[in-house]
Enzyme design. Structure first.
Site, PDB file in Angstrom:
ATOM      1  N   HIS A   1      -4.436  -1.384  10.798  1.00 57.35           N
ATOM      2  CA  HIS A   1      -4.658  -0.824  12.126  1.00 57.35           C
ATOM      3  C   HIS A   1      -4.947   0.664  12.010  1.00 57.35           C
ATOM      4  CE1 HIS A   1      -0.320  -0.552  11.338  1.00 57.35           C
ATOM      5  NE2 HIS A   1      -0.269   0.475  12.182  1.00 57.35           N
TER       6      HIS A   1
ATOM      7  N   HIS B   1      -4.659   4.240  14.086  1.00 55.31           N
ATOM      8  CA  HIS B   1      -4.028   4.940  15.198  1.00 55.31           C
ATOM      9  C   HIS B   1      -5.006   5.962  15.767  1.00 55.31           C
ATOM     10  CE1 HIS B   1       0.229   3.844  14.191  1.00 55.31           C
ATOM     11  NE2 HIS B   1      -0.307   3.696  12.985  1.00 55.31           N
TER      12      HIS B   1
END
Length: 135
Positions: free
Chosen positions: A98, A100
């Protein structure tokens, strides 16, 4: 072992979704470093970015500018930081790749470790605002 991001992708867990296409989803971080902190996640589970091929990595990061612009507009942030951690020693909390997107504000300074818990109503309002800017 269960993956919270896979649970979000399958609908088992709720999230404040900002963006979705056939290969990715973006949603607000439940424990944000600052208001508007969001995550961009590939739908295919990979623990580390080095487990992905270069096209998949490029596709993931190609979404970031559009989302960052919407987040900046919705939050009136002055800037943003990007983060992408790989492995426990790098402080990767969820073992699913992922990215951010963390809005930054001149009056607050840049803090990496302080997180707060937003309530569901705040997150829902912010998610709707960001989504409207992506259309």
């Amino acid at each position: 072992m269960s993956c919270i991001f896979c649970d979000i992708l399958s609908g088992v867990k709720d999230a404040h979704i900002l963006y979705e296409d056939s290969s990715h989803v973006a949603f607000l971080d439940k424990y944000p470093i600052d208001v508007g902190h969001s995550l961009v996640v590939p739908k295919k589970h990979h623990e580390r970015i080095t487990d992905m091929n270069s096209k998949a990595v490029g596709d993931l990061f190609s979404i970031v500018p559009k989302l960052a612009n919407a987040i900046l507009s919705a939050t009136n942030a002055d800037a943003f930081s990007l983060g992408q951690n790989n492995g426990r020693a790098a402080k990767q909390i969820i073992p699913h790749v992922h990215v951010h997107i963390i809005p930054r504000y001149n009056h607050k300074g840049t803090i990496w470790t302080k997180r707060s818990i937003s309530n569901a109503d705040e997150l829902s309002i912010l998610a709707k605002k960001i989504k409207s800017l992506l259309l």
